[in-house]
Design an enzyme around this catalytic site. Structure first.
Site, short mmCIF file in Angstrom:
data_model
loop_
_atom_site.label_atom_id
_atom_site.label_comp_id
_atom_site.label_asym_id
_atom_site.label_seq_id
_atom_site.Cartn_x
_atom_site.Cartn_y
_atom_site.Cartn_z
N GLU B 49 7.20 41.81 117.95
CA GLU B 49 5.90 42.46 117.77
C GLU B 49 5.94 43.64 116.81
O GLU B 49 4.96 43.95 116.13
CB GLU B 49 5.32 42.91 119.12
CG GLU B 49 4.87 41.76 120.01
CD GLU B 49 6.00 41.17 120.85
OE1 GLU B 49 7.18 41.52 120.63
OE2 GLU B 49 5.69 40.36 121.75
N PHE B 111 2.23 42.17 136.99
CA PHE B 111 3.21 41.61 136.07
C PHE B 111 2.77 41.86 134.63
O PHE B 111 1.63 41.58 134.26
CB PHE B 111 3.36 40.10 136.32
CG PHE B 111 4.33 39.46 135.37
CD1 PHE B 111 5.66 39.84 135.34
CD2 PHE B 111 3.90 38.50 134.46
CE1 PHE B 111 6.55 39.27 134.44
CE2 PHE B 111 4.79 37.91 133.56
CZ PHE B 111 6.12 38.30 133.55
N GLN B 112 3.68 42.40 133.84
CA GLN B 112 3.43 42.73 132.42
C GLN B 112 2.24 43.67 132.23
O GLN B 112 1.54 43.61 131.22
CB GLN B 112 3.27 41.46 131.59
CG GLN B 112 4.56 40.65 131.58
CD GLN B 112 4.64 39.62 130.50
OE1 GLN B 112 3.64 39.01 130.12
NE2 GLN B 112 5.84 39.39 129.99
N LYS B 161 -7.58 40.50 130.43
CA LYS B 161 -7.72 39.04 130.41
C LYS B 161 -9.09 38.58 130.93
O LYS B 161 -9.71 37.71 130.34
CB LYS B 161 -6.60 38.42 131.25
CG LYS B 161 -6.45 36.96 130.99
CD LYS B 161 -5.14 36.40 131.53
CE LYS B 161 -5.11 34.91 131.19
NZ LYS B 161 -3.87 34.28 131.54
N MET B 475 22.55 57.07 104.57
CA MET B 475 21.96 58.40 104.53
C MET B 475 22.55 59.31 105.60
O MET B 475 22.78 60.50 105.35
CB MET B 475 20.44 58.32 104.68
CG MET B 475 19.73 59.64 104.50
SD MET B 475 20.14 60.40 102.92
CE MET B 475 18.78 59.81 101.91
C1 LIG Z 1 14.63 53.25 113.71
C2 LIG Z 1 15.48 54.31 113.11
N1 LIG Z 1 16.64 54.65 113.72
C3 LIG Z 1 17.41 55.62 113.17
C4 LIG Z 1 17.04 56.26 112.02
C5 LIG Z 1 17.91 57.36 111.42
N2 LIG Z 1 18.40 56.97 110.11
C6 LIG Z 1 17.81 57.39 108.98
S1 LIG Z 1 18.51 56.78 107.61
C7 LIG Z 1 19.64 55.94 108.50
C8 LIG Z 1 20.68 55.09 107.83
C9 LIG Z 1 20.09 53.92 107.17
O1 LIG Z 1 21.14 53.07 106.81
P1 LIG Z 1 20.92 51.82 105.88
O2 LIG Z 1 19.74 51.05 106.33
O3 LIG Z 1 22.19 51.08 105.77
O4 LIG Z 1 20.48 52.46 104.50
P2 LIG Z 1 21.27 53.37 103.43
O5 LIG Z 1 21.00 54.77 103.79
O6 LIG Z 1 22.72 53.02 103.51
O7 LIG Z 1 20.64 52.98 102.14
C10 LIG Z 1 19.47 56.16 109.87
C11 LIG Z 1 20.32 55.60 110.94
C12 LIG Z 1 15.81 55.87 111.44
N3 LIG Z 1 15.34 56.46 110.34
N4 LIG Z 1 15.07 54.89 111.99
#
Ligand SMILES: Cc1ncc(C[n+]2csc(CCOP(=O)(O)OP(=O)(O)O)c2C)c(N)n1
Lengths: 161, 567
Positions: B49, B111-112, B161, B475
């Site tokens: 979703e 439920f749900q 529903k 990052m």
């Molecule tokens: C749902 C979610 N969980 C955690 C984060 C924290 N976060 C920000 S950037 C990042 C790393 C992203 O890694 P990747 O997708 O491999 O991209 P890169 O930075 O290597 O290009 C994380 C864990 C986030 N922004 N969103």
């Protein structure tokens, strides 16, 4: 900026969750509600909420803006610097004992407190006034044996539109 | 004639000219799905979703129309919450329909059952629980109106529903105009003030944001800048609202903004900010943000004004009306920028641009992620709709893919939701089947909604995933390198699926490049395919995004990577 008490008057559509929206908006953004009063207006589908909060003018402006963004809010006004009448009410239950009955009766007469009901062991008093008047009355009653109180939030109404 | 709730829903969607919805069925929405089965409504079955909401969101960002999705009660609804919050932070118009248990069971822990209007109250523009059939048509109409009016946003409509099974006459009535819809009122006095400010300014700068795109004001903003030779910088959400190829464009400002954009902000004496909200990623330390500037702020949301930055001249209203008004006013009052000081300001900016251009260290052995993005730009001629995931991939895209048109850079700015890019790309491609739609991804993010490759494959929605695979949560790793002495706690993602084989398992074309020399060929092949493609680029593992303003510092203080810090 100087922090002080502010009164915000809010007109809302009378929906089941409108209070939750308002409380959530303020709480979620870290603003505290100090007192709150809600009831319908002369129109059944519209309610008025009066709340008080403490903050700088900038904070209050922000609160008012956030409230005005809510879809079910019709208007939100800061009444702090507007000529308006303010009232609160408090219900006080005093304990009556053979030892204090005389003192309580005297105080009631002297202060013209309104007794709503009284029995052998208690008296229920209603006081309406602005914040200072109520604080003052409560301070007077305290030594007489207050067993419980319920205080409303503040209500306020602008003198003119 | 009496209609059932489910029929009313479909009729209302038709009246709103909804041509596609993204969704996922379940017990509470079985009746609605039965109605969809009998209708001509195009429905895309996602695999989670969250994907449905992001897809509707991508569709909305690319088209400017309201995106629509449908999910079941309970877990279906909670799975959608991240998508809703993502749209809310970026003011994207969505209508999200959730199923709900019958009204008689609400509150019984049926439920749900879950209180989805309660859960989403803080992350929607508004939401509704439809308690009886008589309210249904009007509520849907109002939901669409609220989603797209004023500052847009997601609206959730919870559909019990039994309400959907009940019958009534179809009567949507009229939508009342609510108080919150700030209508723009022309303010000649403010325009006169603004003209005076422009006249007095020696170093004016425009800062454009997502609001310019949302109000379709890119053309007016571009006219203003070009006509009066005012340089332009933008927030992440503003990319595309001014042509990236125009010499007046300075690139993005803020944490990963260009050196020259951040220097221009720090030295300008008039900042005309349009449709922005001065997020902390943009301003750095507030005290030192645009310290020499008078700030004019045009925004539709009064609560954005003076929220983070105190402004000298607020103009409340939608960007398009305000800019149209401003252009007319300046024209009528014969505003002419003062030639010599303006030229000096533009030259000063050019010197910054020459001193520290936006660049990276090229390498013959290892693929640089920036190089992949530049090559993608060259091969598409910039004519592509780009979504991103979150992290370095997103920042490099913002820096190195030059966006010339609005609604072409589609990214989760406010919430920063990893997993956004792929489902969003699916939504975009559904809206523009003949255009190139590319998700620029990281290997961490892509795994958050990788299941949507099945959606793309099922309907042959030919999105292209450009995976910048660095084997890290890049990052976060960058922050650990810079601020935690390279203690790479839980960011090494070397253990990963073979993305090419994974793509193939989903029925998607998988391609890989491991050497710089292979990049162009893989991109060419991937872009040419009339099928969804995942391109796995094995990029330089410990590349960092520069420039970088350290958190909480002034944006004039940038770390420039291998170059030393320049003030
Ligand atoms: C749902 C979610 N969980 C955690 C984060 C924290 N976060 C920000 S950037 C990042 C790393 C992203 O890694 P990747 O997708 O491999 O991209 P890169 O930075 O290597 O290009 C994380 C864990 C986030 N922004 N969103």
């Amino acid at each position: 900026m100087e922090k002080k008490d502010h009164i915000i008057s809010i007109l809302v559509y009378n929906k089941p969750d409108v209070l939750a929206r308002i409380a959530g908006t303020l709480g979620g953004k870290g603003y505290n509600i100090d007192s709150l009063c809600v009831n319908t207006t002369t129109q059944n589908d519209i309610s008025k909420i009066v709340m008080t909060t403490i903050g700088s003018q900038a904070t209050i402006n922000r609160i008012v803006n956030e409230l005005q963004k809510l879809v079910d809010v019709i208007s939100a006004d800061d009444l702090t610097n507007v000529e308006s009448i303010h009232r609160e009410m408090v219900l006080v239950r005093l304990n009556l004992t053979p030892a204090n009955t005389e003192a309580v009766r005297k105080a009631i007469d002297a202060n013209r407190w309104k007794v709503i009901v009284s029995g052998d062991t208690f008296a229920m008093i209603e006081i309406t006034g602005d914040k200072t008047q109520i604080d003052f009355a409560l301070a007077r009653m305290e030594p007489l044996g207050v067993t419980d109180i319920t205080r409303t939030g503040l209500v306020a109404l602008k003198l003119d539109d | 004639m009496k209609l059932k709730g489910t029929e009313i829903l479909l009729k209302a969607l038709e009246e709103e000219k909804v041509d596609i919805i993204f969704g996922y069925p379940g017990g509470a929405v079985l009746d609605i799905y039965d109605q969809i089965y009998k209708s001509n409504l195009r429905h895309i079955l996602v695999r989670h979703e969250q994907g449905a909401v992001h897809a509707a969101d991508g569709y909305a960002r690319a088209t400017g129309k309201v995106g629509v999705c449908l999910v079941t009660s309970g877990p279906g609804a909670t799975n959608a919450v991240t998508g809703v919050a993502t749209a809310n932070m970026d003011s994207i118009p969505l209508v999200v329909f959730t199923g709900q248990v019958p009204t008689g069971l609400i509150g019984n822990d049926a439920f749900q059952e879950c209180d989805i209007t309660g859960i989403t109250r803080p992350c929607t523009k508004h939401n509704f629980l439809v308690r009886n059939i008589e309210e249904l048509a009007a509520t849907i109409k109002e939901a669409f109106h609220i989603a797209r009016s004023g500052r847009p946003g997601p609206v959730l409509v919870d559909l019990p529903k039994n309400v959907m099974a009940a019958q009534t006459e179809y009567d949507p009535g009229n939508v009342r105009i609510r108080n919150h819809e700030v209508l723009y009122k022309p303010a000649p006095k403010k325009m006169a003030n603004l003209q005076t400010m422009l006249q007095e300014a020696k170093r004016p700068l425009i800062m454009t944001g997502g609001g310019v795109i949302l109000s379709r004001a890119a053309e007016e903003l571009t006219d203003l800048a070009r006509k009066y030779r005012i340089p332009v910088t933008g927030t992440l959400m503003g990319l595309g609202s001014f042509p990236g190829s125009d010499p007046l464009w300075l690139g993005m400002l803020g944490m990963h903004g260009t050196y020259y954009a951040n220097m221009a902000v720090s030295h300008c004496d008039l900042l005309l900010a349009v449709g922005v909200r001065f997020d902390d990623r943009v301003t750095g330390s507030i005290e030192t943000f645009a310290p020499e500037a008078k700030i004019v702020h045009i925004d539709i949301d009064p609560s954005s004004i003076n929220k983070n930055v105190t402004v000298d001249l607020p103009i409340i209203g939608d960007a398009k009306s305000a800019l149209t008004d401003l252009l007319r006013f300046l024209e009528e009052h014969h505003y002419e920028p003062d030639g010599a000081p303006r030229q000096a300001w533009l030259s000063e900016i050019d010197e910054w641009r020459e001193k520290v251009p936006l660049t990276y260290c090229r390498n013959e052995e290892v693929i640089k992620p920036q190089f992949v993005i530049q090559t993608l730009h060259r091969l598409t001629g910039g004519d592509a709709l780009i979504t991103t995931e979150v992290g370095q991939n997103q920042m490099w895209t913002a820096q190195f893919f030059s966006f010339d048109r609005p609604n072409t850079f589609i990214s989760s700015g406010g919430l920063g939701t990893m997993g956004f890019g792929l489902p969003a790309a699916i939504g975009v491609k559904c809206a523009f089947p003949d255009r190139q739609v590319v998700d620029i991804a990281g290997d961490g993010s892509i795994q958050m909604n990788i299941q949507e490759l099945a959606t793309a494959a099922q309907y042959n929605i030919a999105v292209k995933v450009v995976l910048l695979n660095n084997g890290y949560l890049g990052m976060v790793r960058q922050w650990q390198e810079l601020f935690y002495e390279k203690r790479y706690s839980q960011t090494d993602m070397t253990y990963a699926p073979d993305f090419v084989r994974l793509a193939e398992a989903f029925g998607v074309v998988g391609l890989r490049a491991t050497k710089p020399g292979e990049v162009e060929e893989v991109l060419r092949q991937g872009l040419a395919a009339h099928k969804p493609v995942l391109m796995d680029f094995r990029v330089s593992r410990e590349e960092c995004v520069y420039p970088m303003v350290h958190p909480g510092e002034s944006i004039s203080q940038m770390a420039l990577g291998t170059r030393e810090m320049i003030n």
